[in-house]
Enzyme design. Structure first.
Site, PDB file in Angstrom:
ATOM      1  N   GLU A   1      17.281 -22.935  -8.304  1.00  0.00           N
ATOM      2  CA  GLU A   1      16.781 -21.877  -7.921  1.00  0.00           C
ATOM      3  C   GLU A   1      18.481 -20.721  -8.490  1.00  0.00           C
ATOM      4  OE1 GLU A   1      14.530 -19.764  -8.532  1.00  0.00           O
ATOM      5  OE2 GLU A   1      14.451 -18.094  -7.844  1.00  0.00           O
TER       6      GLU A   1
ATOM      7  N   ARG B   1       4.783   0.630  -6.709  1.00  0.00           N
ATOM      8  CA  ARG B   1       4.351  -0.647  -5.505  1.00  0.00           C
ATOM      9  C   ARG B   1       3.472  -1.374  -5.907  1.00  0.00           C
ATOM     10  NH1 ARG B   1       6.846   2.589  -0.005  1.00  0.00           N
ATOM     11  NH2 ARG B   1       4.875   1.505   1.517  1.00  0.00           N
TER      12      ARG B   1
ATOM     13  N   ASN C   1      -1.052   0.707   6.216  1.00  0.00           N
ATOM     14  CA  ASN C   1      -0.041   0.135   5.161  1.00  0.00           C
ATOM     15  C   ASN C   1       0.170  -0.953   5.786  1.00  0.00           C
ATOM     16  OD1 ASN C   1       1.243  -1.400   4.207  1.00  0.00           O
ATOM     17  ND2 ASN C   1       2.734   0.028   3.851  1.00  0.00           N
ATOM     18  N   GLY C   2       0.107  -2.169   5.936  1.00  0.00           N
ATOM     19  CA  GLY C   2       0.279  -2.787   6.984  1.00  0.00           C
ATOM     20  C   GLY C   2      -0.755  -5.078   7.398  1.00  0.00           C
TER      21      GLY C   2
ATOM     22  N   TRP D   1      -3.138  -1.742  -1.744  1.00  0.00           N
ATOM     23  CA  TRP D   1      -2.630  -3.386  -1.798  1.00  0.00           C
ATOM     24  C   TRP D   1      -3.098  -4.664  -1.107  1.00  0.00           C
ATOM     25  CZ3 TRP D   1       0.011  -6.231  -5.949  1.00  0.00           C
ATOM     26  CH2 TRP D   1       0.427  -7.766  -5.578  1.00  0.00           C
TER      27      TRP D   1
ATOM     28  N   LYS E   1      18.281 -18.072 -11.625  1.00  0.00           N
ATOM     29  CA  LYS E   1      18.878 -16.480 -11.552  1.00  0.00           C
ATOM     30  C   LYS E   1      19.606 -16.121 -12.201  1.00  0.00           C
ATOM     31  CE  LYS E   1      16.226 -15.957 -10.113  1.00  0.00           C
ATOM     32  NZ  LYS E   1      15.084 -16.221  -9.497  1.00  0.00           N
TER      33      LYS E   1
ATOM     34  N   LYS F   1       6.663 -10.957 -16.550  1.00  0.00           N
ATOM     35  CA  LYS F   1       6.497 -11.030 -14.947  1.00  0.00           C
ATOM     36  C   LYS F   1       5.428 -12.187 -14.563  1.00  0.00           C
ATOM     37  CE  LYS F   1       7.245 -10.400 -10.655  1.00  0.00           C
ATOM     38  NZ  LYS F   1       8.564 -11.341  -9.992  1.00  0.00           N
TER      39      LYS F   1
ATOM     40  N   CYS G   1       1.294  -1.192  -0.155  1.00  0.00           N
ATOM     41  CA  CYS G   1      -0.295   0.329  -0.510  1.00  0.00           C
ATOM     42  C   CYS G   1       0.872   1.377   0.054  1.00  0.00           C
ATOM     43  CB  CYS G   1      -0.529   0.240   1.244  1.00  0.00           C
ATOM     44  SG  CYS G   1      -1.858  -1.580   1.226  1.00  0.00           S
TER      45      CYS G   1
ATOM     46  N   GLU H   1      19.321 -16.614 -16.361  1.00  0.00           N
ATOM     47  CA  GLU H   1      18.245 -15.054 -16.624  1.00  0.00           C
ATOM     48  C   GLU H   1      18.100 -14.097 -16.230  1.00  0.00           C
ATOM     49  OE1 GLU H   1      13.975 -15.420 -14.281  1.00  0.00           O
ATOM     50  OE2 GLU H   1      15.207 -15.414 -12.527  1.00  0.00           O
TER      51      GLU H   1
ATOM     52  N   HIS I   1      27.954 -39.252 -13.711  1.00  0.00           N
ATOM     53  CA  HIS I   1      26.834 -39.744 -14.709  1.00  0.00           C
ATOM     54  C   HIS I   1      26.383 -38.947 -15.721  1.00  0.00           C
ATOM     55  CE1 HIS I   1      26.120 -43.359 -11.818  1.00  0.00           C
ATOM     56  NE2 HIS I   1      25.755 -42.030 -10.665  1.00  0.00           N
TER      57      HIS I   1
HETATM   58  O1  M6R Z   1       3.865 -16.250 -11.242  1.00  0.00           O
HETATM   59  P1  M6R Z   1       4.249 -17.146 -10.839  1.00  0.00           P
HETATM   60  O2  M6R Z   1       5.055 -17.879  -9.804  1.00  0.00           O
HETATM   61  O3  M6R Z   1       3.700 -18.581 -11.628  1.00  0.00           O
HETATM   62  O4  M6R Z   1       5.408 -17.211 -12.186  1.00  0.00           O
HETATM   63  C1  M6R Z   1       5.916 -18.771 -12.097  1.00  0.00           C
HETATM   64  C2  M6R Z   1       7.579 -18.391 -13.497  1.00  0.00           C
HETATM   65  O5  M6R Z   1       7.023 -17.950 -13.966  1.00  0.00           O
HETATM   66  C3  M6R Z   1       8.573 -17.753 -12.311  1.00  0.00           C
HETATM   67  O6  M6R Z   1       8.264 -18.138 -11.079  1.00  0.00           O
HETATM   68  C4  M6R Z   1       9.938 -17.093 -13.134  1.00  0.00           C
HETATM   69  O7  M6R Z   1      10.326 -18.136 -13.430  1.00  0.00           O
HETATM   70  C5  M6R Z   1      10.039 -16.709 -12.307  1.00  0.00           C
HETATM   71  N1  M6R Z   1      10.361 -14.679 -12.393  1.00  0.00           N
HETATM   72  C6  M6R Z   1      12.504 -16.745 -12.505  1.00  0.00           C
HETATM   73  O8  M6R Z   1      12.023 -15.425 -11.796  1.00  0.00           O
END
Ligand code: M6R
Length: 609
Positions: free
Chosen positions: A482, A27, A100-101, A74, A486, A604, A2, A489, A505
């Site tokens: 993960e 935000r 907010n909170g 939000w 990161k 996103k 928020c 990407e 293997h």
């Molecule tokens: O909104 P979601 O968590 O469903 O999104 C899934 C993936 O598209 C998302 O986690 C994507 O792999 C990340 N943006 C990568 O950092």
């Protein structure tokens, strides 16, 4: 998250509020509203959706007045709607509140207030504040606010006005930011600096448990017990608007990495009762029903899928329920073995990922109960699932998921503990021990974020890499995955993750001196095995970056770089081990000149199949 703006001064407040809220749009929000003290009374205007809806309503019917509060919401409690938008008012319509909170004990307070005749009109936690102030008000607004907030459990930044005090705005905070821009004959209260920069660069930073009484030409800060705070923290802001939106950080991703302690803290808030019961009413299942669950299916994509893999280890380890984790796009076409004794957990930070939504429908068609874990109130997954567990990470703007990932893991820890408690598979004493370790998590993350020197140096060495390998065992496997995601990407360096034992293997053929190998080597029951795997890759010339536990000096003999994280229980190590990998990727990507907030080809939320 928020946004709050409040104004006291000679200008028309509505313009300042809309302008300030516009500066806080980054935000994220779903609705907006203002309350202005006009000559006819307290005027409240609220609209669902974007600020333009609110601005055009005010354009059509102007709300004159020089003191007011505004808010972009939000949603956390109650769906996004005009009724739930702030400001909220008391029964008399003379008090207005923006917040907010999260107020954890709002249900108890609602019941108490309703029982004494108060009429609550929204689904929000915020509205109780307006009614509490009303009930404590005896002519002194600041005193009434102080008494009201002593009743609140949780986090808040508040802006409050009362018609009896047409020149006063009261502001207070605990665990949610609030600042006051000090102008010439005017003051602007806001949840973040961009909202005040048009008027001033002198800012008073309100601290937890402080209450400010704001007039056009003065700000008086008190502690909750009414004593004066004679030297409130002041700062002069040098940032331009762009830097201010990012809180002084270079990128949203970096800012969001630093927001993780708060995201985890907020997600865990209120989850442990005094009697030692894990609180997860969202599951909406009696212990007897939980006892019938014979299988858990987790569906998710990308980073959320990795959170699901962490959860598999936890749920199987603690609740002894078999767990399958499936990428949503595979699950939906796989003719899954799912029935009404299966619990399906759909993890999606956006709540809008098309494949995960399709998986949710598929699972429900087959009779399974579906629980969603998401960060976005009112998102589609919340409407299509049987129950929703929210992460409270606040909006994530960087495309690369960071704080939503660690918040998802925090929520999944809670779910796994709840299942174990309901099934009786972990002794209560151990549950309480795990909970107290979990509660330390925000502080552990903070300590990692305090010391970044080694990380930067390490990143500098691998800026030119073309390919990399990430290895781990057990709970370290999804963390390696993960970490690799990161890196690839945001820096566009090829990165593959493998269970460390699988390396010989096949992937070991890739090892050369040019391929850095990142190894999750935190303390745990397979630590010695991981060290052997490190030796295998080093024997083939690899440069090793180890993520290890503080105090493990021996690991230095086996790795070119060691990224230390604080010690915790093995099953809880996923969160601390993640943080250095996020930072490593970040620094490498920055050194390569990449746009970390908007990597190429990525969106996103992936709302198409
Ligand atoms: O909104 P979601 O968590 O469903 O999104 C899934 C993936 O598209 C998302 O986690 C994507 O792999 C990340 N943006 C990568 O950092």
């Amino acid at each position: 998250m928020c946004g709050i703006v409040g104004y006291v001064g000679p200008r028309q407040a509505s313009g300042v509020l809309i302008g300030g809220l516009t500066r806080l749009e980054y935000r994220g929000y779903d609705s907006a509203g203002i309350a202005i003290m006009s000559h006819t009374g307290l005027e409240v205007v609220r609209r669902f959706g974007k600020l333009v809806n609110l601005a055009s309503a005010i354009g059509e019917t102007p709300v004159p007045g020089t003191i007011g509060i505004g808010h972009t919401r939000w949603a956390t409690h109650g769906r996004p709607s005009e009724e739930n938008a702030h400001p909220h008012i008391d029964c008399t319509g003379r008090i207005a509140v923006v917040h907010n909170g999260i107020i954890e004990n709002y249900m108890d307070l609602r019941e108490e207030l309703s029982a004494t005749g108060h009429m609550l009109r929204s689904e929000t936690d915020t509205e109780v504040v307006a009614h509490l102030v009303e009930s404590y008000y005896d002519g002194d607004l600041t005193a009434a606010v102080s008494r009201a907030i002593k009743r609140l459990d949780g986090s808040y930044a508040l802006g409050i006005v009362h018609l009896d005090h047409p020149e006063t705005l009261v502001a207070a905070r605990k665990d949610s930011p609030l600042i006051i821009g000090i102008g010439e004959g005017e003051n602007v209260v806001a949840s973040d600096i961009p909202a005040v920069l048009e008027y001033t660069r002198e800012v008073l930073v309100l601290h937890d448990d402080e209450v400010a009484t704001v007039h056009a030409d003065s700000v008086h800060v008190q502690a909750l017990d009414g004593t004066d705070v004679s030297d409130p923290e002041m700062m002069h802001v040098e940032w331009d608007l762009d830097a201010a939106e990012k809180g002084g950080y270079e990128d949203f991703m970096f800012k969001e990495i630093f927001e993780q302690p708060k995201a985890i803290r907020e997600t865990l808030r209120g989850r442990m009762c005094e009697g030692g019961d894990i609180q997860l009413s969202e599951l909406d299942m009696a212990p007897e029903q939980v006892a019938l669950i014979n299988r858990v299916f987790i569906i998710a994509c990308g980073t959320s899928f990795h959170a699901g893999m962490v959860a598999k280890t936890l749920i199987e380890g603690w609740a002894r329920i078999p767990v399958e984790v499936e990428v949503s796009s595979e699950f939906r076409y796989s003719d899954p073995i799912v029935d009404d004794d299966t619990l399906v957990v759909a993890i999606t930070q956006s709540g809008e990922t098309a494949d995960t939504l399709a998986g949710v429908r598929e699972a429900r068609d087959r009779g399974a109960k579906v629980i969603a874990i998401t960060n976005v109130v009112g998102s589609r997954v919340t409407r299509e699932s049987d129950g929703v567990i929210y992460t409270h990470a606040g909006p994530e703007i960087g495309v690369a998921a960071t704080k939503t990932f660690t918040a998802q893991i925090a929520a999944l820890y809670v779910l796994a503990l709840k299942l174990a408690q309901a099934k009786g598979t972990v002794q209560q004493e151990r549950i309480e021990h795990l909970w107290s370790e979990l509660s330390r998590m925000p502080d552990l993350v903070e300590t990692i974020l305090e010391d970044l020197d080694g990380l930067k140096e390490c990143a500098d060495e691998y800026v030119g890499a073309n390919s990399s390998l990430f290895l781990g065992r057990g709970i370290g496997v999804p963390i390696a995955m993960e970490g690799a995601l990161k890196l690839k990407e945001i820096s566009y360096i090829h990165a593959e993750a493998y269970p460390a034992g699988e390396m010989k293997h096949g992937p070991i053929a890739l090892i050369t001196e040019e391929v850095p190998v990142v190894v999750i080597a935190t303390q745990g029951h397979t630590y010695e095995k991981v060290v052997s795997n490190i030796q295998e890759v080093r024997a083939r010339g690899a440069q090793v970056i180890a993520v290890a536990t503080h105090g493990d000096d021996d690991i230095r003999r086996h790795a070119e770089h060691v990224l230390y994280v604080p010690a915790t229980t093995e099953s809880l190590s996923a969160i601390p081990a993640t943080i250095p990998l996020q930072l490593l990727s970040y620094y490498i990507a920055k050194a390569r000149g990449c746009n970390v907030d908007q990597p190429r080809n990525l969106a996103k939320s992936v709302t198409v199949e």
